[in-house]
Every structure is written in structure tokens, then in C-alpha cells.
Design an enzyme around this catalytic site. Structure first.
Site, PDB file in Angstrom:
ATOM      1  N   ARG B 293      43.803  31.185  37.327  1.00 18.63           N
ATOM      2  CA  ARG B 293      42.525  31.023  37.357  1.00 18.63           C
ATOM      3  C   ARG B 293      41.634  31.698  36.433  1.00 18.63           C
ATOM      4  O   ARG B 293      41.909  32.483  35.647  1.00 18.63           O
ATOM      5  CB  ARG B 293      41.907  31.533  39.065  1.00 18.63           C
ATOM      6  CG  ARG B 293      42.347  32.843  39.178  1.00 18.63           C
ATOM      7  CD  ARG B 293      41.778  33.465  40.349  1.00 18.63           C
ATOM      8  NE  ARG B 293      42.598  34.900  40.925  1.00 18.63           N
ATOM      9  CZ  ARG B 293      42.218  36.068  40.152  1.00 18.63           C
ATOM     10  NH1 ARG B 293      41.425  36.229  39.155  1.00 18.63           N
ATOM     11  NH2 ARG B 293      42.858  37.100  40.764  1.00 18.63           N
ATOM     12  N   VAL B 296      37.739  37.813  37.127  1.00 14.16           N
ATOM     13  CA  VAL B 296      36.701  38.594  37.484  1.00 14.16           C
ATOM     14  C   VAL B 296      36.247  39.087  35.875  1.00 14.16           C
ATOM     15  O   VAL B 296      34.971  38.931  35.654  1.00 14.16           O
ATOM     16  CB  VAL B 296      36.716  39.473  38.286  1.00 14.16           C
ATOM     17  CG1 VAL B 296      35.436  40.559  38.484  1.00 14.16           C
ATOM     18  CG2 VAL B 296      37.348  39.169  39.684  1.00 14.16           C
TER      19      VAL B 296
END
Lengths: 166, 498
Positions: B293, B296
């Protein structure tokens, strides 16, 4: 005007000889000093002291007193008034009663004792949760649970009294 | 290209994804839980769907409600952000089944890299170095045998793990059984799976990760590394691009980059992903895991390479080819990011949710702020404490650090506690300045943390202001709540940010 301030737990005498914007003041036994003080924004003072510029943020603390922020440094300040109840004064006296306070704002997820229970040193009393983190509050020493205000599912503030142990 | 995208997330990352979507002319649908009704991501979105009450398990983790919302609002694709459902293969599959594009890798690639043991196998098969360990869950006997062969200390880890949950260091034979029991029960509570495996513990490791990006046509590049060694409770707090170690070691970036690409390609990976490595004190690197993914800390890579990773994620999901080759990737300057958390760094980093009574954002040259908060908003206690990511760029690491210190000085948040002041202490510390980092740095250097002592003159100024303020009386100078006029000004500002 004279005031006794308690700054981060330390007492200071301050005397304002003339008020803002052209301010003259005396701190403790120090000689008098001059400063230019303006309110720049609501809650923000601009201070020029000896030519140095300070942006000072002031806010009323939830428990009374003021929180003053200056370049990332926090000052908790109480203007001491003998007629008013002071948290610090109430906390003093060295009684044998141990207060269990919430270390953070959060939610009570578990109450592990009941009023009247005997607890041993280090025994878990209450579990508080916030932001996916659980915090177990433990008895600092052995004793009997005197009062228990914590209720499972209740939301609590930082520093809130949850239980007392004798 | 997609017409409308639903962002299955909240907070700063939902805001960050929406910003790029808006630049691309794509409509945005937010999802929100009860306490997030007025969160910034909801205010910024074109449309918003309520998906349940506060607890994540009843809202942001409810695949059925999120997919139903995507259908109802006519979204063609879902961006999962990070956390929540972002690495959930079943969710990616459910999106596909519903005819909605999941902006991320394939279901098969998430499965191959999702469990740490499966990922280890994939990486080993691809020839990437891994930390010696059992690729399978172990019991007491297996653990004992492993420790005898490789020696102590060893590290127990949850198979389904993340965020340090279910992790235990074991230093001697006598502690083995109890450590395994603790790790298994913590893993069971956190991930509903008590399976634990064991690795040789690498002392004072650095955490360095490689950003990769691939399209659905077989092209893949790496965008260099990020140094994420500054952590507390196994969570990153400061990240940098480039890593001071990799930058100083000839050939290391390319070697790690190629190892990352090989591991990702072995899993049939496409879209953005991150391959995490542990690096020992002799600069040897070992595959740790892959995050399937957006990370952050992706902004530091964006600042140094000049790409917009979210835009590329969206384009790749829509079928586009990578718009550049490996040779065209260039790294310029240095970027540092601080994760601003609602927590008290001087009280064990305990969370500190609540009302934001004052907020002043840093700005000026080289500053990038990804946040999801505003003054007057109550930071909910249900979710992660991440408020904002403050990232800066500078020509060199030294200049980036100086710039970060300047930006931190401009950043003011009141009403809740944050770790802003703690960052200033770290950034001024000589060992950090020298780039000598490891994942235990905060514990080692700041084990007994205290708030820094303010200069004496500050106490004088604070006393003066407190006295004047008290003398003037509350009503005269400082309203406790934000006046209506400035509340309007605040919302006007975020309107302009759209």
C-alpha cells in the site's frame, strides 16, 4: 498591583508598576524592567523585552489557572489567591490516601476491583484506553479501595480521579 | 480515467489522497464514522457517506458498508489509504467482485506479501537476503532448537503481526517459554491468531525501506529508500530520504532497490509498494516485510524525487504505463518528516486526544504539511494519534534538519498534548545529527526523557504576560472559545485549500 504566581510549581512575586502597552514590572527582588506588550491576536501577546520579540500564547486551563506557551515551552501558571480553592493546596498534606488518576483522556474499559477490596502493591485497578492503546493503572502500594468513581464505558479526562486507596 | 473515487480512510491520508484527486479532476467520496462527522476529510470531500459508529470494526473496517457506499455514490474506484482495509486481500477481492477498481496491487500479490511468513518465502525465492528465522509458526521445541543453532538474543513475532504487537525479545533459555506464551496471547488478542515465529535478533538495526512502483504491463522501478530508524513503541516517528547510511555507501541504493524489485516481482506485484529492510551494523541488509500500500511516510520520497505517488497509483490502477524508466528517476536534496502525534512524549508517549483550541501551521520555503485537523475539532479517542505529517526539503540533510527546526518553531497546537517539542530535542542531538541511527535510538538516547528546560528569560516573559492577563480579567483579552468570526475565517481558509 502585586501578584503571587505559581509557575510550573515555583512561586514568584510579580509587581506591575505600569500596565500595557508600555509596561514596567518587578519580578521578586530583581530590579524593575520595561517591556512593550500588545495583544496581537485573541490569546496571543506580542512582547518586546530588551529588544527581543516574544510571541506568547495564553489559554485558560480547564482546571483553573493559565497555560502559557512560548517557543514550544509550556508554563502552567496559577495566580495565587488565598480565597480560591487551589488544586495544589488540596493535594498537599501527605495523607495516607492514594489517588488513582487517569494518565490520559480516554475511556474506562475495565474496572478490576470493587470498593472495599484489599489490593496489593502493583495490582491492576483500572484499564483506560485511548487511540488503540490500553493503559493499566496499578496500585502504588498495598491498601483498601476507599472509593471507586470509575465506571466501565465512561469517558474520562487526563488527571481525573478514578479511585482512592487507603 | 476514473470519474469518482471513494477514499476508504480518514484523517490526514484521506485529505492527502483527495488533494491529488482534485488536481486530477476526479470526484471524491469520503466515508466517516459518528465521531468523524465534522472531520477535515469529510469537509473537504465532494460527497460523504456515513459508515457506522466510532469503533473501526463497526465503521472503517466494514467492507460491506464501504462497498455499498461506493456503489450508491457511483464511485468507479476505491483508494484504501494505509491501515484499515488497505492490506486486506478480501476487501480488494470484494471491490473487484463489485466491479469497483481497488487502487493498489492485485489480490494475489496482497496475499503473497500479507502474512510475514509467506512474504519471507517469496523474498527468499527471489534471492533477497532475509534475517535467519523460521518461515513457519513455531512451538516451544522449535524455538529452543532455533535458539541453540543461532544463539541468543532472538525475537518472537506474530505471524499476522504489525505495529510491534506480539513481539518479544528473548535473551536466554530460561525466558523462552514465558516469552512465547506472552507473545502468543498478545498476538491472539491483537490479530485473532496466536501463531508466532522466531527470528535472530539484529542488535541496533536500522530500518530502511525501498519504495517501488510498477504498472500492470510488467514495468517496475524503485524510487530509492527511506530511513525510518527513529521509532517509539516500534512505530516510526521521523523518516528521511535519502538514508544517511545509504547515501554514504556506494552502490547500496541500487543493490537494495534491485533486491526490492526482485521480491515484488516474485509476488506479481504492481502499483505502489514498500519493501522494508533491517540493516545491521555492518551495513548488511535483510528483507523484513512488504507493505502492499501507500506508506505513511511517502511524502519524503515525493519531495526528493518530485513524483506524486498518489497520482501514479491512480493512473496505474486505471491501466496506464509507468511514465518514466529507472534511468529517469533522480534524487535531489534531502527530505525529513516528523509525525505529529496527539500524545505526551514526557509521559511514556501516552495518547492525548481532545479539543484543539489553537492551531498555527508552519509555512514558508521548503515546507509540506499533510494534516487532517483544524482548530475547534475534537481529536477522537477511537483512532490513531497521528494529527499531521510535517515534511521539509533542503539541499542537504543538514539544511533540511535546520529547516525542520524552524518549521517546528512555527507549529503551535494547544488544547491537547503533542510530540512537537520532543522533535526539537531529537533534531538537536549530536548522534542524530551525525546520522548514527538505530531503531532503539529514542530509548537509548532519551530513555529518561524530560521536557527541555526553558531559557530563564522565558519564565520572566511568561510571568509578565500571566500577570497582565490576570489583571485585565478573562473577558477583556482572551475568549476561551473561538469567536464566531474566526471560526468562519477558518472554514473559509480550508475552502480555499480545496
Amino acid at each position: 498591583m502585586k501578584l503571587t504566581l505559581e509557575i510550573n510549581g515555583r512561586a514568584e512575586e510579580i509587581e506591575i508598576l505600569s500596565g500595557a502597552p508600555e509596561c514596567r514590572f518587578k519580578l521578586g527582588a530583581e530590579p524593575a524592567r520595561d517591556a512593550l506588550v500588545e495583544i496581537a491576536e485573541p490569546g496571543v501577546y506580542s512582547v518586546l523585552l530588551d529588544g527581543r520579540s516574544y510571541d506568547v500564547y495564553v489559554e485558560d486551563a480547564p482546571g483553573g489557572g493559565l497555560v502559557v506557551d512560548l517557543n514550544g515551552h509550556h508554563f502552567e501558571i496559577q495566580a495565587r489567591d488565598p480565597r480560591a480553592w487551589s488544586r495544589n493546596a488540596a493535594g498537599q498534606g501527605g495523607s495516607a490516601v492514594q489517588s488513582v488518576l487517569s494518565p490520559m483522556p480516554g475511556k474506562i474499559v475495565r474496572v478490576l476491583v470493587a470498593a472495599g477490596d484489599d489490593v496489593v502493591k502493583g495490582q491492576a485497578i483500572i484499564v483506560v484506553e485511548a487511540m488503540k492503546m490500553q493503559n493499566e493503572l496499578k496500585a502504588a502500594r498495598a491498601g483498601k479501595v476507599l472509593s471507586l468513581t470509575a465506571k466501565e464505558g465512561a469517558t474520562v479526562a487526563a488527571g481525573e480521579l478514578l479511585a482512592t486507596i487507603e | 480515467m476514473f470519474r469518482k473515487v471513494l477514499i476508504a480512510n480518514r484523517g490526514e491520508i484521506a485529505v492527502r489522497v483527495m488533494r491529488t484527486l482534485r488536481e486530477m479532476g476526479i470526484g471524491t467520496v469520503a466515508v466517516y464514522s459518528d465521531p468523524d462527522r465534522t472531520a477535515l476529510h469529510v469537509r473537504m470531500a465532494d460527497e460523504a457517506a456515513h459508515v457506522g459508529p466510532g469503533p473501526s470494526s463497526e465503521s472503517y473496517l466494514r467492507m460491506d458498508r464501504i462497498i455499498e457506499a461506493a456503489k450508491r455514490f457511483g464511485a468507479d474506484a476505491i483508494h484504501p489509504g494505509y491501515g484499515f482495509l488497505s492490506e486486506n486481500a478480501d476487501f480488494a477481492e470484494a471491490c473487484e467482485d463489485a466491479g469497483i477498481v481497488f487502487i493498489g496491487p492485485s489480490v494475489a500479490a496482497i496475499r503473497a506479501m500479507g502474512s510475514k511468513t509467506a512474504a519471507r518465502k517469496t523474498a527468499m525465492a527471489a534471492g533477497a537476503p532475509v534475517v535467519p528465522g523460521t518461515a513457519e509458526p513455531v512451538g516451544v521445541e522449535g524455538l529452543r532448537a532455533f535458539a541453540r543453532e543461532h544463539g541468543f538474543p532472538v525475537l518472537l513475532k506474530a505471524v499476522a503481526g504489525g505495529g510491534g504487537k506480539g513481539m518479544r525479545r528473548v535473551d536466554c533459555e530460561a525466558d523462552l517459554e514465558s516469552a512465547l506464551r506472552d507473545a502468543a496471547s498478545e498476538a491472539e488478542r491483537a490479530f485473532s491468531s496466536a501463531e508466532v515465529y522466531v527470528e535472530k535478533l539484529i542488535e541496533r538495526p536500522r530500518h530502511i525501506e525501498v519504495q517501488i512502483l510498477g504498472d500492470r504491463h510488467g514495468n517496475m522501478v524503485h524510487l530509492g529508500e527511506r530511513e525510518c530508524s527513529i521509532q517509539r513503541r516500534h512505530q516510526k516517528v521521523i523518516e528521511e530520504c535519502p538514508s544517511p547510511l545509504v547515501e554514504a555507501t556506494p552502490g547500496m541504493r541500487e543493490a537494495m532497490g534491485q533486491a526490492a524489485i526482485r521480491a515484488a516481482q516474485a509476488a506479481g506485484y504492481y502499483n505502489a509498494g514498500t519493501v522494508e529492510f533491517l540493516v545491521d551494523q555492518d551495513s548488511r541488509y535483510y528483507f523484513l516485510e512488504m507493505n502492499t500500500r501507500l506508506q505513511v511516510e511517502h511524502p519524503v520520497t515525493e519531495l526528493v524525487t518530485g513524483v506524486d505517488l498518489v497520482r501514479l497509483q491512480v493512473e496505474i490502477a486505471a491501466g496506464a504505463r509507468l511514465p518514466f524508466t529507472q534511468e529517469q528517476v533522480a534524487w535531489r536534496g534531502s527530505a525529513v518528516e516528523c509525525r505529529v502525534y496527539a500524545e505526551d512524549p514526557y509521559n511514556d508517549f501516552l495518547p492525548y486526544p481532545g479539543l484543539i483550541t489553537r492551531l498555527r501551521r508552519p509555512s514558508g520555503p521548503g515546507i509540506r504539511l499533510d494534516d487532517g485537523v483544524y482548530r475547534g475539532w475534537v481529536v477522537p479517542m477511537e483512532y490513531d494519534p497521528l494529527l499531521a505529517k510535517l515534511a521539509v526539503w533542503g539541499e542537504t540533510r543538514e539544511l533540511a534538519i535546520e529547516r525542520m527546526l524552524r518549521a517546528l518553531g512555527e507549529f503551535d497546537v494547544a488544547g491537547i498534548r503533542t510530540n512537537l517539542g520532543f522533535f526539537r530535542q531529537i533534531l538537536e542531538e549530536p548522534q542524530f545529527r551525525a546520522g548514527k541511527l538505530h531503531t532503539g535510538y529514542i530509548e537509548e538516547v532519551f530513555g529518561k526523557r524530560c521536557a527541555p528546560e526553558p531559557p530563564a528569560e522565558y519564565a520572566v516573559v511568561a510571568a509578565l504576560v500571566a500577570a497582565l492577563h490576570t489583571a485585565a480579567g478573562k473577558s477583556a483579552a482572551v475568549p476561551t472559545a473561538a469567536p464566531a468570526a474566526s471560526a468562519w475565517r477558518e472554514s473559509g481558509r480550508s475552502e480555499r485549500l480545496r
